[in-house]
Every structure is written in structure tokens, then in C-alpha cells.
Design a protein around this motif. Sequence first.
Motif, PDB file in Angstrom:
ATOM      1  N   MET A  24       0.821  -1.207   0.000  1.00  0.00           N
ATOM      2  CA  MET A  24       0.000   0.000   0.000  1.00  0.00           C
ATOM      3  C   MET A  24       0.854   1.255   0.000  1.00  0.00           C
ATOM      4  SD  MET A  24      -1.554   0.029   3.805  1.00  0.00           S
ATOM      5  CE  MET A  24      -1.008   1.420   4.752  1.00  0.00           C
TER       6      MET A  24
ATOM      7  N   GLU B 277      -5.886   8.669   3.052  1.00  0.00           N
ATOM      8  CA  GLU B 277      -5.570   8.752   1.628  1.00  0.00           C
ATOM      9  C   GLU B 277      -4.076   8.669   1.386  1.00  0.00           C
ATOM     10  OE1 GLU B 277      -7.473  11.264  -1.035  1.00  0.00           O
ATOM     11  OE2 GLU B 277      -9.317  10.261  -0.493  1.00  0.00           O
ATOM     12  N   ALA B 278      -3.750   8.268   0.161  1.00  0.00           N
ATOM     13  CA  ALA B 278      -2.354   8.237  -0.248  1.00  0.00           C
ATOM     14  C   ALA B 278      -1.779   9.638  -0.175  1.00  0.00           C
ATOM     15  CB  ALA B 278      -2.233   7.680  -1.665  1.00  0.00           C
TER      16      ALA B 278
ATOM     17  N   HIS C 121      -5.931   5.945  -3.969  1.00  0.00           N
ATOM     18  CA  HIS C 121      -6.167   5.150  -2.763  1.00  0.00           C
ATOM     19  C   HIS C 121      -6.852   6.014  -1.718  1.00  0.00           C
ATOM     20  CE1 HIS C 121      -5.610   2.240   0.452  1.00  0.00           C
ATOM     21  NE2 HIS C 121      -5.297   3.278   1.203  1.00  0.00           N
TER      22      HIS C 121
ATOM     23  N   ALA D 295      -9.561   4.938  -9.208  1.00  0.00           N
ATOM     24  CA  ALA D 295      -9.537   3.731  -8.377  1.00  0.00           C
ATOM     25  C   ALA D 295      -9.999   2.540  -9.208  1.00  0.00           C
ATOM     26  CB  ALA D 295     -10.439   3.919  -7.168  1.00  0.00           C
TER      27      ALA D 295
ATOM     28  N   SER E 135      -9.466   1.831  -4.171  1.00  0.00           N
ATOM     29  CA  SER E 135      -8.060   1.473  -4.232  1.00  0.00           C
ATOM     30  C   SER E 135      -7.822   0.517  -5.387  1.00  0.00           C
ATOM     31  CB  SER E 135      -7.627   0.844  -2.902  1.00  0.00           C
ATOM     32  OG  SER E 135      -6.225   0.765  -2.816  1.00  0.00           O
ATOM     33  N   SER E 136      -6.682  -0.160  -5.353  1.00  0.00           N
ATOM     34  CA  SER E 136      -6.350  -1.133  -6.391  1.00  0.00           C
ATOM     35  C   SER E 136      -7.178  -2.401  -6.216  1.00  0.00           C
ATOM     36  CB  SER E 136      -4.855  -1.487  -6.314  1.00  0.00           C
ATOM     37  OG  SER E 136      -4.598  -2.248  -5.141  1.00  0.00           O
TER      38      SER E 136
END
Length: 161
Positions: free
Chosen positions: A54, A85-86, A93, A127, A144-145
Motif C-alpha cells: 500500500m 488517503e495516499a 487510494h 480507483a 483502491s487497487s
Amino acid sequence: MKKFCLFLAAVMLVSLLAACGGTSAASSSEIAHVDGTLEELMEKVYEGIGEDEMPMVANTELTADNSVYYTGVESSEYKEGIASEAMISAVAHSVVLLRAEDEAAAETLKEEVKTNVDPRKWVCVEAEEVITDHIGDLVILIMSSKDLAPKLHENFLALAQ
């Protein structure tokens, strides 16, 4: 004698199946409130996820000014919220936890977030997977992924145990 043995085997099989059924983890309808602060619950959602899986993340408290960006809904729709969040905006993400008034409000909130959130809010990236769910009064939004989102969702569901 063969019939008796078959009958006995069938009874044992039914008994075994009944015993293995047991009680499963509490369903979301059995939990009215998930205990803990949103920060503590967010830590549990990320628990066991490797650093290599992540992006670096930071938590942000949701307010009237930023709620729509993170959730797609106004802050008046829930009691409290936090977003993780990223830290690099080129990575799609986001994990959001929202505390609703009660379980019925959480179900409605989950659907509103699902309908209104923008998985392309980062402009350059989108996303790969969007998940919304709730346990009792707690709603989660995961964007996300496709590899990470299910793991985060599984950790969220484990909060019900």
C-alpha cells in the motif's frame, strides 16, 4: 444389518454437519455499534497489510468543507468521519470511515456514498475498485487497487467479530 449401518452413517453425517455449522461471526444486523474511535478502527482496517502493498497514507478528519470531496455526501449525513488517503496524489487510494446515527441510517448512507462518490477525484488516476459496506452504524468506503481493496474490506468485516 446393512440398512442399519447405512442409517447409522446417515445419522452421524447429519450430526457432524449440524455441529460444524455452529455459530458464525456476528452479522452486521446483530451489531448496532462498532466500539472504538475512528482512528483505532482505521488502524484495524490496515492491520496486516504489508508496507509494500500500500502507499504511504495520512488520516484526515472529515469536515463540512472536505466531506463531499472524500465521500460524495455532505457532513450533515453522518456523526463523524475520517479519511485515509495516499500522500501522493498520483496514487488512487482512499479509505473512509463514517459513523452514522444508527444502523438504518448507515444503510442509507452507504448507498448515498456509493451513488455519489467520484472514483476519478484524483484527475490523473482512477480507483480500480470501489467498495462500500457497513457494520452496524459504521460505514466504509474503499477506493483502491483491485489487489488491495478486498484485503481492506476483509479487515473491515473482521471488526464484526
